[in-house]
Design a protein around this motif. Structure first.
Motif, mmCIF file in Angstrom:
data_model
loop_
_atom_site.group_PDB
_atom_site.id
_atom_site.type_symbol
_atom_site.label_atom_id
_atom_site.label_comp_id
_atom_site.label_asym_id
_atom_site.label_seq_id
_atom_site.Cartn_x
_atom_site.Cartn_y
_atom_site.Cartn_z
ATOM 1 N N GLY A 146 0.818 -1.210 0.000
ATOM 2 C CA GLY A 146 0.000 0.000 0.000
ATOM 3 C C GLY A 146 0.853 1.262 0.000
ATOM 4 N N THR A 147 1.968 1.236 0.733
ATOM 5 C CA THR A 147 2.875 2.384 0.735
ATOM 6 C C THR A 147 3.498 2.586 -0.630
ATOM 7 N N ALA A 148 3.842 1.496 -1.316
ATOM 8 C CA ALA A 148 4.415 1.600 -2.671
ATOM 9 C C ALA A 148 3.423 2.258 -3.629
ATOM 10 N N ILE A 149 2.146 1.934 -3.492
ATOM 11 C CA ILE A 149 1.120 2.558 -4.341
ATOM 12 C C ILE A 149 1.052 4.055 -4.083
ATOM 13 N N ASN A 150 1.108 4.437 -2.820
ATOM 14 C CA ASN A 150 1.027 5.859 -2.476
ATOM 15 C C ASN A 150 2.274 6.621 -2.920
ATOM 16 N N ILE A 151 3.431 5.968 -2.890
ATOM 17 C CA ILE A 151 4.651 6.615 -3.396
ATOM 18 C C ILE A 151 4.520 6.852 -4.890
ATOM 19 N N PHE A 152 4.022 5.854 -5.620
ATOM 20 C CA PHE A 152 3.795 6.021 -7.057
ATOM 21 C C PHE A 152 2.850 7.191 -7.303
ATOM 22 N N ASN A 153 1.796 7.260 -6.522
ATOM 23 C CA ASN A 153 0.822 8.345 -6.633
ATOM 24 C C ASN A 153 1.490 9.703 -6.436
ATOM 25 N N SER A 154 2.297 9.839 -5.404
ATOM 26 C CA SER A 154 2.934 11.120 -5.082
ATOM 27 C C SER A 154 3.963 11.523 -6.129
ATOM 28 N N VAL A 155 4.754 10.562 -6.585
ATOM 29 C CA VAL A 155 5.802 10.861 -7.569
ATOM 30 C C VAL A 155 5.182 11.314 -8.891
ATOM 31 N N ILE A 156 4.154 10.606 -9.358
ATOM 32 C CA ILE A 156 3.501 10.984 -10.613
ATOM 33 C C ILE A 156 2.825 12.346 -10.478
ATOM 34 N N SER A 157 2.204 12.622 -9.335
ATOM 35 C CA SER A 157 1.563 13.919 -9.114
ATOM 36 C C SER A 157 2.588 15.043 -9.162
ATOM 37 N N LEU A 158 3.752 14.813 -8.546
ATOM 38 C CA LEU A 158 4.802 15.818 -8.548
ATOM 39 C C LEU A 158 5.325 16.060 -9.964
ATOM 40 N N MET A 159 5.500 14.990 -10.730
ATOM 41 C CA MET A 159 5.966 15.126 -12.111
ATOM 42 C C MET A 159 4.956 15.895 -12.956
ATOM 43 N N LEU A 160 3.670 15.572 -12.806
ATOM 44 C CA LEU A 160 2.631 16.278 -13.562
ATOM 45 C C LEU A 160 2.601 17.760 -13.208
ATOM 46 N N LEU A 161 2.817 18.061 -11.923
ATOM 47 C CA LEU A 161 2.818 19.455 -11.489
ATOM 48 C C LEU A 161 3.951 20.235 -12.151
ATOM 49 N N PHE A 162 5.152 19.677 -12.160
ATOM 50 C CA PHE A 162 6.295 20.364 -12.762
ATOM 51 C C PHE A 162 6.138 20.483 -14.278
ATOM 52 N N ILE A 163 5.615 19.432 -14.907
ATOM 53 C CA ILE A 163 5.410 19.485 -16.366
ATOM 54 C C ILE A 163 4.382 20.550 -16.725
ATOM 55 N N ALA A 164 3.260 20.568 -16.000
ATOM 56 C CA ALA A 164 2.218 21.569 -16.269
ATOM 57 C C ALA A 164 2.736 22.977 -16.002
ATOM 58 N N ASN A 165 3.474 23.140 -14.908
ATOM 59 C CA ASN A 165 4.001 24.455 -14.575
ATOM 60 C C ASN A 165 4.980 24.940 -15.649
ATOM 61 N N GLY A 166 5.885 24.062 -16.092
ATOM 62 C CA GLY A 166 6.833 24.444 -17.128
ATOM 63 C C GLY A 166 6.178 24.730 -18.461
ATOM 64 N N THR A 167 5.175 23.936 -18.798
ATOM 65 C CA THR A 167 4.475 24.136 -20.073
ATOM 66 C C THR A 167 3.750 25.475 -20.121
ATOM 67 N N PHE A 168 2.984 25.779 -19.077
ATOM 68 C CA PHE A 168 2.249 27.044 -19.057
ATOM 69 C C PHE A 168 3.186 28.247 -18.902
ATOM 70 N N LYS A 169 4.329 28.027 -18.275
ATOM 71 C CA LYS A 169 5.298 29.121 -18.143
ATOM 72 C C LYS A 169 5.857 29.516 -19.497
ATOM 73 N N LYS A 170 6.059 28.528 -20.384
ATOM 74 C CA LYS A 170 6.580 28.804 -21.716
ATOM 75 C C LYS A 170 5.495 29.332 -22.655
ATOM 76 N N ILE A 171 4.293 28.740 -22.538
ATOM 77 C CA ILE A 171 3.226 29.100 -23.477
ATOM 78 C C ILE A 171 2.541 30.408 -23.088
ATOM 79 N N ALA A 172 2.120 30.504 -21.824
ATOM 80 C CA ALA A 172 1.317 31.657 -21.388
ATOM 81 C C ALA A 172 2.049 32.588 -20.443
#
Length: 318
Positions: free
Chosen positions: A287-313
């Protein structure tokens, strides 16, 4: 005659002196922030120590040094489980639908409500719209289930009265409808509440812009498109970036309360998967491994979205 130069140590001392002066002048603000910093450390960062369980074959009752270390064994088991990919599909599908609907409806509602000139009507509609936010999902799920019921459900009654269907539809037993039901329930419950921040952003737009547009002959629709929407664009982008960061971690209350065994292949999300195959089965490390996967992917999506909108808008949150 030698030129006078400033040495690096002198610059360093000057910077330190400036920082110290800033700290002394704002010491009250720093002291006020101490409780919140401690709260974040205790409740957000200190629990990260528990992530070590994902790399152990954790057994309750044993000390940290007595636990058996297994490396990435639980992560390998997670990625080899076919059920995990089905659950991931459900999570991404519902979060994607919720992301689109969660922005389109509140923004549209805020724009339309802003055009209401009668303040009494405007306040009444706004109050009624955000009341469902304060209803717990237990009660909200009961209301949704009753409305979609085959026994006296409002939705089936309306459809049959319009001769659109011949017999009641068992909405809650059809898996392919579950994602839409959850999204619609979330829109009904949160649209009014989410629109508040957009209404606040609209209130910050200068009235002289609308006056100038009216002088130029712009209709109310044109004013909405060329003044209101661009005016709240920074707010929309910031909230969108934060929402993208939560695409994986959508919770489980709606799915748990509205789902049943007939639609489990469509209702089970990552948090429910972690609860069912982790905690309930005593597989705390899994269960902890699932939650780590959840947190890591969420963090990656946050940085990708932030970088994308920073360049575009040219808008970002960091």
């Amino acid at each position: 005659m030698k030129a006078v130069t400033t040495s690096e140590p002198d610059l360093g001392l000057a910077r330190k002196g400036t920082k110290w002066k800033t700290f002394k002048s704002q010491k009250v603000l720093y002291m006020m922030s101490v409780p919140f910093v401690l709260w974040v450390l205790v409740f957000q960062y200190l629990p990260l120590w528990g992530w070590t369980m994902a790399f152990q074959n954790y057994k309750p009752g044993k000390s940290f040094l007595e636990q058996k270390w297994v490396g990435f064994e639980h992560f390998v088991a997670l990625f080899q489980d076919d059920r995990f990919y089905l659950v991931l599909r459900n999570t991404l599908a519902m979060s994607g639908l919720g992301l689109v609907a969660g922005f389109v409806f509140p923004v549209t509602f805020a724009l339309l409500l802003n055009e209401v000139r009668m303040q009494v009507v405007k306040r009444f509609v706004q109050t009624v719209s955000y009341l469902p936010h304060f209803v717990s999902w237990v009660v909200a799920a009961g209301i949704v289930s009753k409305m979609l019921s085959t026994d006296g459900g409002v939705v089936n009654a309306v459809l049959m009265s319009l001769n659109l269907i011949d017999q009641p539809i068992q909405f809650m037993a059809k898996g392919h409808m579950f994602w839409g039901i959850v999204t619609a329930a979330d829109v009904w419950k949160e649209t009014g509440w989410n629109a508040i921040i957009y209404l606040a952003a609209i209130a910050g737009i200068g009235p002289e812009l609308y006056e100038a547009a009216r002088v130029d002959g712009a209709s109310r629709l044109r004013q909405m498109w060329h003044i209101t929407l661009p005016g709240i664009r920074p707010t929309i982008i910031v909230l969108l970036i934060m929402s993208i960061g939560h695409l994986i971690g959508i919770g489980f209350e709606r799915q748990f309360l509205l789902g049943n065994h007939l639609v489990s292949d469509y209702s089970e999300v990552l948090d429910l998967y972690s609860l069912k195959y982790g905690l309930e089965m005593g597989r705390y490390s899994f269960g902890t491994a699932i939650n780590i996967f959840n947190s890591v992917i969420s963090l990656m999506l946050l940085f990708i979205a932030n970088g994308t909108f920073k360049k575009i808008a040219n808008e970002s949150i960091m």
